[in-house]
Design a protein around this motif. Sequence first.
Motif, PDB file in Angstrom:
ATOM      1  N   LEU A  32       0.833  -1.203   0.000  1.00  0.00           N
ATOM      2  CA  LEU A  32       0.000   0.000   0.000  1.00  0.00           C
ATOM      3  C   LEU A  32       0.871   1.257   0.000  1.00  0.00           C
ATOM      4  O   LEU A  32       1.824   1.326   0.768  1.00  0.00           O
ATOM      5  CB  LEU A  32      -0.919  -0.011   1.230  1.00  0.00           C
ATOM      6  N   PRO A  33       0.616   2.242  -0.891  1.00  0.00           N
ATOM      7  CA  PRO A  33      -0.516   2.255  -1.820  1.00  0.00           C
ATOM      8  C   PRO A  33      -0.325   1.403  -3.069  1.00  0.00           C
ATOM      9  O   PRO A  33      -1.297   1.009  -3.696  1.00  0.00           O
ATOM     10  CB  PRO A  33      -0.655   3.724  -2.182  1.00  0.00           C
ATOM     11  N   GLY A  34       0.916   1.187  -3.480  1.00  0.00           N
ATOM     12  CA  GLY A  34       1.153   0.282  -4.597  1.00  0.00           C
ATOM     13  C   GLY A  34       0.437   0.657  -5.883  1.00  0.00           C
ATOM     14  O   GLY A  34      -0.140  -0.198  -6.561  1.00  0.00           O
ATOM     15  N   GLY A  35       0.447   1.923  -6.240  1.00  0.00           N
ATOM     16  CA  GLY A  35      -0.215   2.353  -7.463  1.00  0.00           C
ATOM     17  C   GLY A  35      -1.674   2.706  -7.286  1.00  0.00           C
ATOM     18  O   GLY A  35      -2.331   3.142  -8.241  1.00  0.00           O
ATOM     19  N   ARG A  36      -2.206   2.485  -6.094  1.00  0.00           N
ATOM     20  CA  ARG A  36      -3.605   2.843  -5.816  1.00  0.00           C
ATOM     21  C   ARG A  36      -3.694   4.308  -5.405  1.00  0.00           C
ATOM     22  O   ARG A  36      -2.719   4.926  -4.994  1.00  0.00           O
ATOM     23  CB  ARG A  36      -4.177   1.950  -4.710  1.00  0.00           C
ATOM     24  N   LEU A  37      -4.913   4.805  -5.454  1.00  0.00           N
ATOM     25  CA  LEU A  37      -5.190   6.173  -5.056  1.00  0.00           C
ATOM     26  C   LEU A  37      -6.076   6.170  -3.822  1.00  0.00           C
ATOM     27  O   LEU A  37      -6.909   5.267  -3.649  1.00  0.00           O
ATOM     28  CB  LEU A  37      -5.878   6.928  -6.196  1.00  0.00           C
ATOM     29  N   PRO A  38      -5.931   7.163  -2.945  1.00  0.00           N
ATOM     30  CA  PRO A  38      -6.745   7.185  -1.725  1.00  0.00           C
ATOM     31  C   PRO A  38      -8.209   7.499  -2.022  1.00  0.00           C
ATOM     32  O   PRO A  38      -8.529   8.265  -2.938  1.00  0.00           O
ATOM     33  CB  PRO A  38      -6.092   8.291  -0.892  1.00  0.00           C
ATOM     34  N   PHE A  39      -9.076   6.895  -1.209  1.00  0.00           N
ATOM     35  CA  PHE A  39     -10.518   7.136  -1.300  1.00  0.00           C
ATOM     36  C   PHE A  39     -10.991   7.695   0.039  1.00  0.00           C
ATOM     37  O   PHE A  39     -10.686   7.131   1.094  1.00  0.00           O
ATOM     38  CB  PHE A  39     -11.270   5.846  -1.630  1.00  0.00           C
ATOM     39  N   PHE A  40     -11.726   8.809  -0.013  1.00  0.00           N
ATOM     40  CA  PHE A  40     -12.101   9.527   1.194  1.00  0.00           C
ATOM     41  C   PHE A  40     -13.610   9.518   1.408  1.00  0.00           C
ATOM     42  O   PHE A  40     -14.400   9.444   0.456  1.00  0.00           O
ATOM     43  CB  PHE A  40     -11.651  10.995   1.104  1.00  0.00           C
ATOM     44  N   CYS A  41     -13.971   9.641   2.674  1.00  0.00           N
ATOM     45  CA  CYS A  41     -15.334   9.993   3.070  1.00  0.00           C
ATOM     46  C   CYS A  41     -15.190  11.265   3.892  1.00  0.00           C
ATOM     47  O   CYS A  41     -14.646  11.215   5.011  1.00  0.00           O
ATOM     48  CB  CYS A  41     -15.993   8.891   3.880  1.00  0.00           C
ATOM     49  N   GLY A  42     -15.640  12.381   3.325  1.00  0.00           N
ATOM     50  CA  GLY A  42     -15.356  13.650   3.979  1.00  0.00           C
ATOM     51  C   GLY A  42     -13.863  13.895   3.997  1.00  0.00           C
ATOM     52  O   GLY A  42     -13.188  13.824   2.964  1.00  0.00           O
ATOM     53  N   THR A  43     -13.322  14.142   5.182  1.00  0.00           N
ATOM     54  CA  THR A  43     -11.883  14.391   5.307  1.00  0.00           C
ATOM     55  C   THR A  43     -11.096  13.146   5.687  1.00  0.00           C
ATOM     56  O   THR A  43      -9.865  13.207   5.815  1.00  0.00           O
ATOM     57  CB  THR A  43     -11.631  15.472   6.375  1.00  0.00           C
ATOM     58  N   GLU A  44     -11.764  12.017   5.874  1.00  0.00           N
ATOM     59  CA  GLU A  44     -11.105  10.802   6.357  1.00  0.00           C
ATOM     60  C   GLU A  44     -10.849   9.823   5.223  1.00  0.00           C
ATOM     61  O   GLU A  44     -11.779   9.454   4.485  1.00  0.00           O
ATOM     62  CB  GLU A  44     -11.955  10.127   7.438  1.00  0.00           C
ATOM     63  N   GLN A  45      -9.611   9.368   5.088  1.00  0.00           N
ATOM     64  CA  GLN A  45      -9.339   8.328   4.106  1.00  0.00           C
ATOM     65  C   GLN A  45      -9.839   6.994   4.640  1.00  0.00           C
ATOM     66  O   GLN A  45      -9.506   6.588   5.758  1.00  0.00           O
ATOM     67  CB  GLN A  45      -7.853   8.221   3.787  1.00  0.00           C
ATOM     68  N   ILE A  46     -10.615   6.305   3.814  1.00  0.00           N
ATOM     69  CA  ILE A  46     -11.183   5.022   4.238  1.00  0.00           C
ATOM     70  C   ILE A  46     -10.821   3.882   3.308  1.00  0.00           C
ATOM     71  O   ILE A  46     -11.086   2.719   3.626  1.00  0.00           O
ATOM     72  CB  ILE A  46     -12.719   5.104   4.376  1.00  0.00           C
ATOM     73  N   GLY A  47     -10.219   4.175   2.148  1.00  0.00           N
ATOM     74  CA  GLY A  47      -9.935   3.099   1.218  1.00  0.00           C
ATOM     75  C   GLY A  47      -8.793   3.426   0.267  1.00  0.00           C
ATOM     76  O   GLY A  47      -8.231   4.530   0.277  1.00  0.00           O
ATOM     77  N   TRP A  48      -8.457   2.399  -0.548  1.00  0.00           N
ATOM     78  CA  TRP A  48      -7.451   2.528  -1.601  1.00  0.00           C
ATOM     79  C   TRP A  48      -8.065   1.953  -2.875  1.00  0.00           C
ATOM     80  O   TRP A  48      -8.541   0.815  -2.864  1.00  0.00           O
ATOM     81  CB  TRP A  48      -6.185   1.758  -1.258  1.00  0.00           C
ATOM     82  N   ILE A  49      -8.049   2.719  -3.959  1.00  0.00           N
ATOM     83  CA  ILE A  49      -8.714   2.258  -5.178  1.00  0.00           C
ATOM     84  C   ILE A  49      -7.713   2.048  -6.306  1.00  0.00           C
ATOM     85  O   ILE A  49      -6.695   2.730  -6.402  1.00  0.00           O
ATOM     86  CB  ILE A  49      -9.812   3.236  -5.637  1.00  0.00           C
ATOM     87  N   SER A  50      -8.043   1.116  -7.185  1.00  0.00           N
ATOM     88  CA  SER A  50      -7.206   0.807  -8.336  1.00  0.00           C
ATOM     89  C   SER A  50      -7.433   1.852  -9.426  1.00  0.00           C
ATOM     90  O   SER A  50      -8.422   2.595  -9.410  1.00  0.00           O
ATOM     91  CB  SER A  50      -7.583  -0.574  -8.880  1.00  0.00           C
ATOM     92  N   PRO A  51      -6.535   1.922 -10.410  1.00  0.00           N
ATOM     93  CA  PRO A  51      -6.745   2.848 -11.527  1.00  0.00           C
ATOM     94  C   PRO A  51      -8.073   2.611 -12.250  1.00  0.00           C
ATOM     95  O   PRO A  51      -8.702   3.571 -12.703  1.00  0.00           O
ATOM     96  CB  PRO A  51      -5.546   2.558 -12.440  1.00  0.00           C
ATOM     97  N   LEU A  52      -8.497   1.352 -12.355  1.00  0.00           N
ATOM     98  CA  LEU A  52      -9.770   1.053 -13.015  1.00  0.00           C
ATOM     99  C   LEU A  52     -10.939   1.665 -12.252  1.00  0.00           C
ATOM    100  O   LEU A  52     -11.834   2.283 -12.842  1.00  0.00           O
ATOM    101  CB  LEU A  52      -9.960  -0.461 -13.138  1.00  0.00           C
ATOM    102  N   THR A  53     -10.925   1.497 -10.919  1.00  0.00           N
ATOM    103  CA  THR A  53     -11.983   2.096 -10.108  1.00  0.00           C
ATOM    104  C   THR A  53     -11.901   3.615 -10.168  1.00  0.00           C
ATOM    105  O   THR A  53     -12.923   4.306 -10.206  1.00  0.00           O
ATOM    106  CB  THR A  53     -11.885   1.614  -8.650  1.00  0.00           C
ATOM    107  N   ALA A  54     -10.678   4.148 -10.194  1.00  0.00           N
ATOM    108  CA  ALA A  54     -10.495   5.599 -10.281  1.00  0.00           C
ATOM    109  C   ALA A  54     -11.127   6.147 -11.559  1.00  0.00           C
ATOM    110  O   ALA A  54     -11.763   7.217 -11.549  1.00  0.00           O
ATOM    111  CB  ALA A  54      -9.019   5.954 -10.225  1.00  0.00           C
ATOM    112  N   GLN A  55     -11.003   5.435 -12.660  1.00  0.00           N
ATOM    113  CA  GLN A  55     -11.616   5.867 -13.918  1.00  0.00           C
ATOM    114  C   GLN A  55     -13.130   5.949 -13.786  1.00  0.00           C
ATOM    115  O   GLN A  55     -13.761   6.905 -14.252  1.00  0.00           O
ATOM    116  CB  GLN A  55     -11.230   4.907 -15.045  1.00  0.00           C
ATOM    117  N   ALA A  56     -13.706   4.949 -13.117  1.00  0.00           N
ATOM    118  CA  ALA A  56     -15.155   4.947 -12.929  1.00  0.00           C
ATOM    119  C   ALA A  56     -15.588   6.117 -12.048  1.00  0.00           C
ATOM    120  O   ALA A  56     -16.588   6.792 -12.340  1.00  0.00           O
ATOM    121  CB  ALA A  56     -15.597   3.625 -12.306  1.00  0.00           C
ATOM    122  N   LEU A  57     -14.834   6.372 -10.977  1.00  0.00           N
ATOM    123  CA  LEU A  57     -15.188   7.463 -10.076  1.00  0.00           C
ATOM    124  C   LEU A  57     -15.011   8.821 -10.750  1.00  0.00           C
ATOM    125  O   LEU A  57     -15.752   9.772 -10.467  1.00  0.00           O
ATOM    126  CB  LEU A  57     -14.356   7.389  -8.805  1.00  0.00           C
TER     127      LEU A  57
END
Length: 287
Positions: A32-57
Amino acid sequence: MHATYWTVSDKSLSPVLEPFLRHIAACNSAVLPGGRLPFFCGTEQIGWISPLTAQALETLGLQQDRGFGVKTGAELFPLSRTLCEMGLYASHDEAFDVRNDNGLVLGQVDRGAIPVLGLAAEGVHLNGLVERADGLFLWVARRSMSKRLDPGKLDHLVAGGMSTGLDPQTTVVKEAQEEAGIPAELAATARPVSRIEYALERPEGLRRDVLHCYDLLLPEKFVPVAEDGEVESFHLMPIQDVMALVRDTDSFKFNVNLVLIDLFIRRGLFAPAEADILRNSLAGQPR
């Protein structure tokens, strides 16, 4: 569903730790992160997403300066359904709570979205133990071939994710009835023994799991009955044979090996120095 009394060939237990350490390493293979991007809820990071998921978001307008995310927890469940509709996963039709690092519930998502968003998830594993005159035995389940994940693998007598609104103890009682026909009053005697965390890549995405582990001492005459169709069969095995399977094979579902290694340590099946190494390996992995 049927129950059998199953053993493997008698083998002396090897003092070499590598066969057990490999299971721990396999469950902690995510970088981690290993090429993933952080995913937040408000100001808190809660996840790590792949480039594929990042494209969808990005198509949903959820890109932020620091990564991607939603403004409030109320947006999490609708987002998870949208990702399902976009084909990123198949719905489990089961809501799971999303918690921050302090354990506070921020919102909910469909269970299938958890690895897609790289969220932490909690579940329970129960060692169904039988103490007999000829030694300690463990009830082992074989997963149904119709299971979406790890069909046909060996599993704990009871194991399951922690659905929305439940805590570990209530999840144990619920899953014990559904998966093995264990009465609530008996399941309620299960004793919490450990907590195991790991992070690994799986075909379904990034798994960042927290396992609440329990021991339940069962009567010798008890025979489990699958109530929900998720188990193909049950087998009562000497603990030494279970240990040999963990050591020599990949027969068990990936995370079951960790809970069993913890059981072997607590039951004194390793020399003290070996137990210390394994205990530190189990405890030293970040989520």
